[in-house]
Every structure is written in C-alpha cells, then in structure tokens.
Design a protein around this motif. Structure first.
Motif, PDB file in Angstrom:
ATOM      1  N   SER A 243       0.943  -1.190  -0.044  1.00 32.14           N
ATOM      2  CA  SER A 243       0.017  -0.020   0.122  1.00 32.14           C
ATOM      3  C   SER A 243       0.955   1.195   0.011  1.00 32.14           C
ATOM      4  O   SER A 243       2.065   1.074   0.315  1.00 32.14           O
ATOM      5  CB  SER A 243      -0.822  -0.044   1.141  1.00 32.14           C
ATOM      6  N   SER A 244       0.384   2.425  -0.314  1.00 28.85           N
ATOM      7  CA  SER A 244       0.897   3.663  -0.216  1.00 28.85           C
ATOM      8  C   SER A 244       0.315   4.615   0.410  1.00 28.85           C
ATOM      9  O   SER A 244      -0.877   4.481   0.670  1.00 28.85           O
ATOM     10  CB  SER A 244       1.228   3.867  -1.870  1.00 28.85           C
ATOM     11  N   LEU A 245       1.187   5.785   0.769  1.00 25.86           N
ATOM     12  CA  LEU A 245       0.867   6.795   1.590  1.00 25.86           C
ATOM     13  C   LEU A 245       1.170   8.192   0.850  1.00 25.86           C
ATOM     14  O   LEU A 245       2.183   8.384   0.473  1.00 25.86           O
ATOM     15  CB  LEU A 245       1.437   6.673   2.919  1.00 25.86           C
ATOM     16  N   ILE A 246       0.203   9.005   0.862  1.00 29.13           N
ATOM     17  CA  ILE A 246       0.410  10.120   0.196  1.00 29.13           C
ATOM     18  C   ILE A 246       0.190  11.371   1.344  1.00 29.13           C
ATOM     19  O   ILE A 246      -0.965  11.181   1.955  1.00 29.13           O
ATOM     20  CB  ILE A 246      -0.162  10.688  -1.139  1.00 29.13           C
ATOM     21  N   MET A 247       1.103  12.283   1.422  1.00 29.20           N
ATOM     22  CA  MET A 247       0.962  13.556   2.170  1.00 29.20           C
ATOM     23  C   MET A 247       0.973  14.903   1.402  1.00 29.20           C
ATOM     24  O   MET A 247       1.995  14.697   0.529  1.00 29.20           O
ATOM     25  CB  MET A 247       1.985  13.732   3.203  1.00 29.20           C
ATOM     26  N   PHE A 248      -0.080  15.762   1.402  1.00 30.72           N
ATOM     27  CA  PHE A 248      -0.021  16.620   0.598  1.00 30.72           C
ATOM     28  C   PHE A 248      -0.406  17.878   1.304  1.00 30.72           C
ATOM     29  O   PHE A 248      -1.249  17.988   2.361  1.00 30.72           O
ATOM     30  CB  PHE A 248      -0.768  16.624  -0.705  1.00 30.72           C
ATOM     31  N   ASP A 249       0.075  19.087   1.036  1.00 28.32           N
ATOM     32  CA  ASP A 249      -0.492  20.335   1.728  1.00 28.32           C
ATOM     33  C   ASP A 249      -0.477  21.558   0.605  1.00 28.32           C
ATOM     34  O   ASP A 249      -0.114  21.313  -0.471  1.00 28.32           O
ATOM     35  CB  ASP A 249       0.379  20.718   2.952  1.00 28.32           C
ATOM     36  N   ILE A 250      -1.190  22.577   1.020  1.00 26.11           N
ATOM     37  CA  ILE A 250      -1.474  23.680  -0.033  1.00 26.11           C
ATOM     38  C   ILE A 250      -0.140  24.424  -0.068  1.00 26.11           C
ATOM     39  O   ILE A 250       0.161  25.107   1.024  1.00 26.11           O
ATOM     40  CB  ILE A 250      -2.625  24.431   0.593  1.00 26.11           C
ATOM     41  N   ASP A 251       0.329  24.784  -1.163  1.00 29.16           N
ATOM     42  CA  ASP A 251       1.539  25.522  -1.317  1.00 29.16           C
ATOM     43  C   ASP A 251       1.169  27.073  -0.893  1.00 29.16           C
ATOM     44  O   ASP A 251      -0.133  27.870  -1.340  1.00 29.16           O
ATOM     45  CB  ASP A 251       1.936  25.698  -2.802  1.00 29.16           C
ATOM     46  N   HIS A 252       1.894  27.664  -0.088  1.00 26.05           N
ATOM     47  CA  HIS A 252       2.067  29.254   0.352  1.00 26.05           C
ATOM     48  C   HIS A 252       0.680  29.475   1.032  1.00 26.05           C
ATOM     49  O   HIS A 252       0.092  30.453   0.621  1.00 26.05           O
ATOM     50  CB  HIS A 252       2.138  30.036  -0.918  1.00 26.05           C
ATOM     51  N   PHE A 253       0.100  28.600   1.813  1.00 22.84           N
ATOM     52  CA  PHE A 253      -1.140  28.787   2.396  1.00 22.84           C
ATOM     53  C   PHE A 253      -1.166  29.945   3.244  1.00 22.84           C
ATOM     54  O   PHE A 253      -2.149  30.628   3.297  1.00 22.84           O
ATOM     55  CB  PHE A 253      -1.671  27.304   3.081  1.00 22.84           C
TER      56      PHE A 253
ATOM     57  N   LEU B 220      -3.544   4.809   0.346  1.00 25.55           N
ATOM     58  CA  LEU B 220      -4.031   4.131  -0.975  1.00 25.55           C
ATOM     59  C   LEU B 220      -3.726   2.718  -0.634  1.00 25.55           C
ATOM     60  O   LEU B 220      -2.814   2.261  -0.885  1.00 25.55           O
ATOM     61  CB  LEU B 220      -3.131   4.697  -2.070  1.00 25.55           C
ATOM     62  N   VAL B 221      -4.723   1.740  -0.457  1.00 25.98           N
ATOM     63  CA  VAL B 221      -4.808   0.658  -0.148  1.00 25.98           C
ATOM     64  C   VAL B 221      -4.462  -0.407  -1.362  1.00 25.98           C
ATOM     65  O   VAL B 221      -5.048  -0.155  -2.252  1.00 25.98           O
ATOM     66  CB  VAL B 221      -5.991   0.319   0.629  1.00 25.98           C
ATOM     67  N   ASP B 222      -3.622  -1.122  -1.231  1.00 34.42           N
ATOM     68  CA  ASP B 222      -3.423  -2.147  -2.391  1.00 34.42           C
ATOM     69  C   ASP B 222      -2.794  -1.389  -3.444  1.00 34.42           C
ATOM     70  O   ASP B 222      -3.266  -1.860  -4.556  1.00 34.42           O
ATOM     71  CB  ASP B 222      -4.339  -3.154  -2.655  1.00 34.42           C
ATOM     72  N   THR B 223      -2.065  -0.475  -3.351  1.00 37.36           N
ATOM     73  CA  THR B 223      -1.482   0.352  -4.307  1.00 37.36           C
ATOM     74  C   THR B 223       0.011   0.531  -4.269  1.00 37.36           C
ATOM     75  O   THR B 223       0.672   0.689  -3.126  1.00 37.36           O
ATOM     76  CB  THR B 223      -2.049   1.612  -4.173  1.00 37.36           C
ATOM     77  N   ASN B 224       0.910   0.454  -5.273  1.00 38.67           N
ATOM     78  CA  ASN B 224       2.071   0.506  -5.336  1.00 38.67           C
ATOM     79  C   ASN B 224       2.459   2.103  -5.851  1.00 38.67           C
ATOM     80  O   ASN B 224       1.610   2.867  -5.806  1.00 38.67           O
ATOM     81  CB  ASN B 224       2.855  -0.369  -6.458  1.00 38.67           C
TER      82      ASN B 224
END
Length: 327
Positions: free
Chosen positions: A189-199, A244-248
């Motif tokens: 599985s994969s993990l993504i972290m994101f944030d808003i630029d110049h918030f 993201l379950v079961d995702t490379n």
C-alpha cells in the motif's frame, strides 16, 4: 380429545379471562400445530376471530412464519418439557402484525418477544403449548434510535468538521492498522501526504475565512478523486493524508498527479474574490525496513518536503537518500 386434557385446559379459563384484558398475545396449539385458544390481542392484531382460527394449523394461517425455524422451537418444547424463547433482536417478529403505536410510528411492523410454554396434562404428558406474544416495539425502536444516535456521535468524533474527512486521530489509527495489515500479509500500500502551497499567503492576503474555503474546496476535490477503499484525512491545518490501499508507488504517483492537476485547475470564488492555488504531494510505498507506521509517515513527509525545495506544485515518491535533506 381425552377428558383429562379437557379438564387440564379448563384450568386455564381464569387466565384467559385475565389475558383478554391485557396487552399480551396468547395462543394455545396442540401437537399438530392446530390453534386451540386465540385471545383478543391476537384477534385485534391479526383481524382473525377465534372461531375462524379454531383447529386451523398455525402455519396455514400465517404462511409468512418461517415453518422450519418455528416448528423446531415448538417441537423442542413438546419433547423437552421446557420453555423456549425468541427475542426481537434474534428475529424482529414472528407474526407480521402492523404497528399502530403513534409514538413509534416509524416502525412498520410490531417488534415481538415470544415465549413458548409447555402445558402439562394430568397424566404428565405435554400435548399443548402456549405461545405468548409480547409487543416490544417501543423498547426495540428506542434501542434502535439510541444505536443510530451513538453511531452518528461516533462518526462525528472521527470527522473533521470543515473538510468532512477523518480527523487526524482517527486517520492515524487507520494508518496504524493498514501498516499492521501490510506487514502481516506482505501486501503493498502507499501513503501520500500533501499540503497547500503558500497557504499562509492565502490567509494573509484574503483572510482566514477565505483560507477555510480553500481547505474545504481542496477536501471536496480530494473526495471526488478517491476510490472506495482509500482512506483520507485532514492531518492538520492545510495538510492532508491519504492511505491508498493495495497500491504501489507508481499507481500512487498517477493518483497524486490527477489530484494535483485537478486542484491546479480550480478557481475558488469567495466573497467576490478569485483564488488560484496549487498543492505539493509526497508519496511513500510501504517497505519491509519500516519500524512502524510513524516511519512510513515520516518518509511521505520527507518526499513532501523534497517537493517544497524543488519548486512546489509537484509530486515526489520517497527514495532512499532523501532523509539527509533535512527540514
């Protein structure tokens, strides 16, 4: 019918007089499932008077009653000379009577508890059983409403109010469980972290309410791109996480780019203002050398920081060696 059985049944006439005036159903069956006694409760709720049901087989009168299940219960009372029970939680009702109670009018049918009692004749045999039908609609409906209320409270306790995504605590619990599942079953599985630029600039330029609208629109764009199995949460402020379950990593990168491009194309309109913005995304595929889910989270965060150092508005998959870049 043997004389001793008639005598035995006559002893219940006083009880029948009493049960005609209380809100309990009473049915007496012989060992052929034929109705011998049918009180006013049963008459009022079924629309069938005692003369119409006398000597009729119960299952012919009520074909919706599950015969195999109910006859098994009745037969056990005949054979073992002991009572049997069924509650509304096991089966909502045996007799499909409409619910006429005004307080619990949302229930279409009467919830019932059923007791089946052996009736011993003078010679010690059990040739008849008594079925008592209790209307427990009020209690059942109240419990169902309480369970629904508790479920709503549980959902509220897990949900971030602004984004309607999971809050940080519950989302992190989900991440810990997914880490354990993957480690135990050797899944990817994969993990993504994101944030808003110049918030911060968004808040400083347009105000915090406009910033909240940007966060809300971002969360909606995220929900629009999620699969059913994905788990999204607001990690804090303008930062979001997605499991993201079961995702490379390769497929996670494709998801991240779709999301990034979708958000880049959005113009947030608030109080006459138009706000365009971008996001940066870090991606980490689970690996066997991870010590715990927090290390998995740290690697996605490192990949996110790599985006920030390299111009923002991009997606980056964690690679060994990024750790040394620092924050």
């Amino acid at each position: 019918m043997p004389s001793e059985t008639k005598l035995d049944l006559s002893e219940f006439h006083w009880m029948m007089d009493m049960l005609q005036t209380i809100d309990v159903g009473l049915v007496v069956l012989n060992n052929n499932y034929q109705v011998q006694i049918w009180n006013s409760f049963m008459e009022n709720h079924s629309g069938l008077d005692p003369d119409a049901v006398k000597e009729k087989v119960l299952f012919d009168l009520f074909p919706e009653v599950p015969r195999d299940w109910f006859s098994h219960k009745i037969d056990s009372v005949f054979q073992l000379h002991s009572r049997a029970f069924t509650t509304w939680e096991q089966r909502p009702y045996v007799f499909k009577f409409k619910n006429y109670r005004t307080i619990t009018g949302t229930a279409d049918f009467m919830y019932q508890n059923i007791s089946i009692i052996p009736l011993m004749s003078l010679n010690g045999t059990v040739d008849h059983v008594c079925i008592l039908v209790y209307d427990v609609t009020d209690a059942a409906t109240s419990k169902a409403q309480l369970e629904q209320a508790n479920k709503k409270l549980e959902i509220l306790s897990q949900t971030d109010r602004l984004t309607q995504l999971y809050n940080r605590g519950h989302w992190e619990d989900c991440l810990a469980k997914e880490y354990q599942r993957c480690q135990r079953s050797h899944l990817t599985s994969s993990l993504i972290m994101f944030d808003i630029d110049h918030f911060k600039k968004v808040n400083d330029t347009y105000g915090h309410q406009a910033g909240d609208e940007v966060i809300r629109v971002t969360s909606q764009a995220l929900r629009d791109n999620l699969r059913q199995t994905d788990v999204a949460g607001r990690y804090g402020g303008e930062e979001f996480g997605v499991i993201l379950v079961d995702t490379n990593a390769q497929d996670a990168y494709a998801f991240a780019e779709r999301l990034r491009e979708a958000i880049e194309a959005i113009t947030v309109k608030y109080d006459g203002l138009e706000i365009n913005y971008t996001i940066s995304i870090g991606i980490s595929e689970i690996a066997s050398d991870l010590n715990d889910y927090k290390t998995w989270l740290e690697r996605a965060d490192i990949a996110l920081y790599h985006c920030k150092r390299n111009g923002r508005n991009c997606s980056t998959v964690y690679q060994i060696g990024m750790d040394g870049e620092g924050h």
